[in-house]
Design a protein around this motif. Structure first.
Motif, PDB file in Angstrom:
ATOM      1  N   PHE A 236      25.291 -31.262   3.141  1.00  0.00           N
ATOM      2  CA  PHE A 236      25.089 -32.713   3.078  1.00  0.00           C
ATOM      3  C   PHE A 236      25.578 -33.285   1.746  1.00  0.00           C
ATOM      4  O   PHE A 236      26.099 -34.403   1.706  1.00  0.00           O
ATOM      5  N   ARG A 237      25.416 -32.522   0.673  1.00  0.00           N
ATOM      6  CA  ARG A 237      25.930 -32.988  -0.622  1.00  0.00           C
ATOM      7  C   ARG A 237      27.455 -33.036  -0.615  1.00  0.00           C
ATOM      8  O   ARG A 237      28.066 -33.917  -1.234  1.00  0.00           O
ATOM      9  N   SER A 238      28.058 -32.083   0.089  1.00  0.00           N
ATOM     10  CA  SER A 238      29.513 -32.107   0.227  1.00  0.00           C
ATOM     11  C   SER A 238      29.949 -33.362   0.982  1.00  0.00           C
ATOM     12  O   SER A 238      30.933 -34.020   0.616  1.00  0.00           O
ATOM     13  N   LEU A 239      29.209 -33.710   2.038  1.00  0.00           N
ATOM     14  CA  LEU A 239      29.505 -34.919   2.800  1.00  0.00           C
ATOM     15  C   LEU A 239      29.326 -36.162   1.926  1.00  0.00           C
ATOM     16  O   LEU A 239      30.117 -37.112   2.000  1.00  0.00           O
ATOM     17  N   ARG A 240      28.312 -36.142   1.082  1.00  0.00           N
ATOM     18  CA  ARG A 240      28.048 -37.282   0.208  1.00  0.00           C
ATOM     19  C   ARG A 240      29.171 -37.489  -0.799  1.00  0.00           C
ATOM     20  O   ARG A 240      29.507 -38.628  -1.130  1.00  0.00           O
ATOM     21  N   ARG A 241      29.752 -36.406  -1.302  1.00  0.00           N
ATOM     22  CA  ARG A 241      30.866 -36.537  -2.263  1.00  0.00           C
ATOM     23  C   ARG A 241      32.069 -37.215  -1.620  1.00  0.00           C
ATOM     24  O   ARG A 241      32.800 -37.947  -2.271  1.00  0.00           O
TER      25      ARG A 241
ATOM     26  N   PRO B 100      24.895 -39.193   4.825  1.00  0.00           N
ATOM     27  CA  PRO B 100      24.462 -38.035   4.037  1.00  0.00           C
ATOM     28  C   PRO B 100      23.084 -38.220   3.415  1.00  0.00           C
ATOM     29  O   PRO B 100      22.313 -37.261   3.308  1.00  0.00           O
ATOM     30  N   TYR B 101      22.741 -39.441   3.020  1.00  0.00           N
ATOM     31  CA  TYR B 101      21.433 -39.698   2.417  1.00  0.00           C
ATOM     32  C   TYR B 101      20.322 -39.592   3.463  1.00  0.00           C
ATOM     33  O   TYR B 101      19.244 -39.053   3.182  1.00  0.00           O
ATOM     34  N   PHE B 102      20.612 -40.096   4.676  1.00  0.00           N
ATOM     35  CA  PHE B 102      19.618 -39.968   5.733  1.00  0.00           C
ATOM     36  C   PHE B 102      19.376 -38.499   6.081  1.00  0.00           C
ATOM     37  O   PHE B 102      18.228 -38.076   6.262  1.00  0.00           O
ATOM     38  N   LEU B 103      20.444 -37.708   6.163  1.00  0.00           N
ATOM     39  CA  LEU B 103      20.296 -36.290   6.505  1.00  0.00           C
ATOM     40  C   LEU B 103      19.554 -35.533   5.406  1.00  0.00           C
ATOM     41  O   LEU B 103      18.765 -34.623   5.697  1.00  0.00           O
TER      42      LEU B 103
ATOM     43  N   GLY C 156      17.262 -36.901   3.570  1.00  0.00           N
ATOM     44  CA  GLY C 156      15.881 -37.319   3.795  1.00  0.00           C
ATOM     45  C   GLY C 156      15.247 -36.596   4.965  1.00  0.00           C
ATOM     46  O   GLY C 156      14.068 -36.219   4.921  1.00  0.00           O
ATOM     47  N   LEU C 157      16.032 -36.378   6.029  1.00  0.00           N
ATOM     48  CA  LEU C 157      15.532 -35.666   7.203  1.00  0.00           C
ATOM     49  C   LEU C 157      15.178 -34.223   6.843  1.00  0.00           C
ATOM     50  O   LEU C 157      14.157 -33.685   7.287  1.00  0.00           O
ATOM     51  N   SER C 158      16.019 -33.603   6.022  1.00  0.00           N
ATOM     52  CA  SER C 158      15.732 -32.245   5.568  1.00  0.00           C
ATOM     53  C   SER C 158      14.430 -32.212   4.762  1.00  0.00           C
ATOM     54  O   SER C 158      13.603 -31.306   4.916  1.00  0.00           O
ATOM     55  N   THR C 159      14.230 -33.221   3.920  1.00  0.00           N
ATOM     56  CA  THR C 159      12.999 -33.307   3.130  1.00  0.00           C
ATOM     57  C   THR C 159      11.788 -33.524   4.027  1.00  0.00           C
ATOM     58  O   THR C 159      10.714 -32.964   3.790  1.00  0.00           O
ATOM     59  N   TRP C 160      11.960 -34.328   5.071  1.00  0.00           N
ATOM     60  CA  TRP C 160      10.872 -34.554   6.028  1.00  0.00           C
ATOM     61  C   TRP C 160      10.396 -33.244   6.642  1.00  0.00           C
ATOM     62  O   TRP C 160       9.190 -33.014   6.795  1.00  0.00           O
ATOM     63  N   TRP C 161      11.341 -32.365   6.964  1.00  0.00           N
ATOM     64  CA  TRP C 161      10.959 -31.103   7.588  1.00  0.00           C
ATOM     65  C   TRP C 161      10.455 -30.064   6.589  1.00  0.00           C
ATOM     66  O   TRP C 161      10.014 -28.985   6.980  1.00  0.00           O
ATOM     67  N   LYS C 162      10.464 -30.409   5.311  1.00  0.00           N
ATOM     68  CA  LYS C 162       9.720 -29.622   4.324  1.00  0.00           C
ATOM     69  C   LYS C 162       8.246 -30.041   4.322  1.00  0.00           C
ATOM     70  O   LYS C 162       7.371 -29.260   3.971  1.00  0.00           O
ATOM     71  N   ILE C 163       8.002 -31.289   4.699  1.00  0.00           N
ATOM     72  CA  ILE C 163       6.640 -31.822   4.737  1.00  0.00           C
ATOM     73  C   ILE C 163       5.926 -31.447   6.035  1.00  0.00           C
ATOM     74  O   ILE C 163       4.716 -31.195   6.048  1.00  0.00           O
TER      75      ILE C 163
ATOM     76  N   TYR D  62      15.514 -40.904  -0.724  1.00  0.00           N
ATOM     77  CA  TYR D  62      16.663 -40.708   0.180  1.00  0.00           C
ATOM     78  C   TYR D  62      16.704 -41.785   1.257  1.00  0.00           C
ATOM     79  O   TYR D  62      17.777 -42.319   1.573  1.00  0.00           O
ATOM     80  N   MET D  63      15.563 -42.105   1.833  1.00  0.00           N
ATOM     81  CA  MET D  63      15.545 -43.114   2.890  1.00  0.00           C
ATOM     82  C   MET D  63      15.859 -44.500   2.327  1.00  0.00           C
ATOM     83  O   MET D  63      16.562 -45.292   2.965  1.00  0.00           O
ATOM     84  N   ASP D  64      15.379 -44.797   1.137  1.00  0.00           N
ATOM     85  CA  ASP D  64      15.704 -46.079   0.501  1.00  0.00           C
ATOM     86  C   ASP D  64      17.205 -46.198   0.252  1.00  0.00           C
ATOM     87  O   ASP D  64      17.795 -47.268   0.459  1.00  0.00           O
ATOM     88  N   THR D  65      17.825 -45.105  -0.184  1.00  0.00           N
ATOM     89  CA  THR D  65      19.270 -45.126  -0.433  1.00  0.00           C
ATOM     90  C   THR D  65      20.044 -45.283   0.868  1.00  0.00           C
ATOM     91  O   THR D  65      21.026 -46.034   0.927  1.00  0.00           O
ATOM     92  N   ALA D  66      19.595 -44.583   1.909  1.00  0.00           N
ATOM     93  CA  ALA D  66      20.241 -44.727   3.221  1.00  0.00           C
ATOM     94  C   ALA D  66      20.144 -46.175   3.698  1.00  0.00           C
ATOM     95  O   ALA D  66      21.106 -46.728   4.267  1.00  0.00           O
TER      96      ALA D  66
END
Length: 430
Positions: free
Chosen positions: A60-65, A73-76, A78-85, A102-106
């Protein structure tokens, strides 16, 4: 016959009822429909749901670059972070700031794209999704005001994006979830009714149909749709545990290292009488927990140890193993703060029954006391605990009376024959 859809020689089409024609929208920069991007991110999306977050986020960071101004990329991330919670039943708060950032940036990136082109339905999709996830976590954190604001904004963009439903199944999940939950949430949560006046009514059957469609056909939203479908089908409202089990089996098979999916699968196996599979999955959960794998913590351990305790108590008749698993279930429950009605109460109840069989009165009383404090009033186990403790209290009182008769305060020589006989009867009853 004349064509009734023609008005002044032009065809009249209501966009809210049919799919939008692709030739009226500029989709050349849409990443959501880009097959090359889908191929590239296939493994990354899989890694999110298989708890391989570091590997997913690297892509996702590669996509963001390459696409720094796009919300995807920011939403994804955030989604990854959600599944850590998620594995902690959303009680873990250490990722909250990262998730909201991440969601605010998206949202910021999506609004910029929408301001440039109000027919950019991809921007609407990510705005609806980001606001929707933002609302979910605010609701979990009991911030009703922020949850309501984000929900309303998500719904606004959802309404704007519905014209593009035919372009990709991804667009349909938000509408499906809204249709399903809005149709009955006021019944389940009457205190929300004043807020629900801000929202349109839902359609439960249509919503369920839409969620199933995304579960079968969605690429990015497919796993999330399966997750909701599993929860919905297994709920008391739908009461279709067998169908929920089939969805859970697919999720646990496709994402074998997702602690949330695996423990839910174990639960549905247990509820549907697939005890052998439940045992296998529960042992796998404990093995991964002992190895410290991400997403496997006390919440998953609580499920697994209870099922293994029950199976050893009722299927294998091994009280020693059953006792060990139930005791571990109690520890996991207390460590995670899950000491309400449920596995914690039933683990204590089963430990009390085992202690009763072993004639260990003091231990049985201790466990039954927990049941009395935590179980639902008028439930069978509550009444049993209450009766046991009451009877033991009466027996203890009788014992004290018997001991008093034979103590130095009541010398045997002062007792009548009738009194001595009564004392013996008390001891015999004990």
């Amino acid at each position: 016959m004349p064509d009734s859809t023609l008005v002044n020689g032009m065809r009249n089409i209501a966009l809210e009822n049919v799919d939008i024609s692709p030739d009226v929208v500029d989709m050349k920069n849409w990443l959501l429909l880009n097959k090359d991007i889908q191929t590239e991110l296939d493994g990354a999306v899989h890694n999110i749901y298989n708890s391989k977050h570091d590997q997913a986020e690297k892509q996702f960071r590669s996509l963001r670059r390459r696409y720094p101004q796009h919300p995807m990329p920011y939403f994804l991330m955030g989604l990854s972070t959600w599944w850590k919670i998620m594995p902690s039943n959303v009680t873990n708060t250490i990722y909250d700031k990262t998730f909201f950032a991440y969601m605010d940036t998206a949202i910021t990136k999506g609004e910029r794209l929408y301001d440039i082109d109000n027919k950019n339905y991809e921007a609407c999709f990510f705005l609806a999704a980001a606001y929707g996830f933002d609302a979910r976590l605010h609701a979990e954190r009991h911030d009703l005001r922020k949850a309501t604001i984000s929900s309303k904004r998500a719904l606004d963009y959802l309404d704007k994006s519905k014209e593009a439903n035919g372009l990709s199944p991804e667009f349909l999940l938000g509408q499906g979830l809204f249709n399903y939950y809005a149709a009955w949430i006021s019944e389940e949560h009457p205190w929300l009714r004043p807020i629900l006046l801000l929202f349109p009514k839902g359609n439960r059957q249509l919503g369920l149909q839409q969620i199933k469609s995304v579960a079968d056909n969605g690429f990015y939203a497919g796993p999330e749709a399966k997750f909701f479908l599993m929860k919905i089908l297994g709920s008391e409202r739908e009461n279709n545990s067998a169908a929920a089990l089939q969805v859970a089996r697919k999720l646990a098979t496709e994402y074998p290292d997702n602690g949330y999916f695996e423990r839910y699968y174990a639960m549905l196996c247990f509820n549907n009488g697939e005890h052998r599979k439940c045992e296998q999955v529960s042992l796998d959960i404990l093995d991964k927990l002992n190895r410290g794998m991400p997403g496997y913590e006390g919440f998953s351990g609580r499920y697994a140890t209870y099922y293994l305790g029950w199976l050893n108590q009722n299927k294998y008749k091994d009280s020693a193993k059953a006792k060990d698993y139930f005791q571990r279930c109690v520890v996991f429950s207390e460590a995670t703060g899950q000491t309400g009605v449920g596995y914690y109460v039933h683990a204590n109840y089963n430990l009390a029954k085992i202690a009763e069989e072993e004639n260990n009165v003091s231990v049985a009383r201790r466990y039954f006391q927990v049941v009395l404090e935590k179980a639902e009033r008028k439930s069978d186990i509550y009444n049993e605990a209450k009766d046991y403790l009451k009877n033991r209290k009466l027996m203890k009182a009788s014992s004290h009376q018997s001991n008093a008769i034979y103590s130095s305060d009541y010398p045997a020589k002062k007792l009548s024959a009738k009194a001595r006989l009564s004392a013996l009867d008390v001891r015999a009853a004990k």
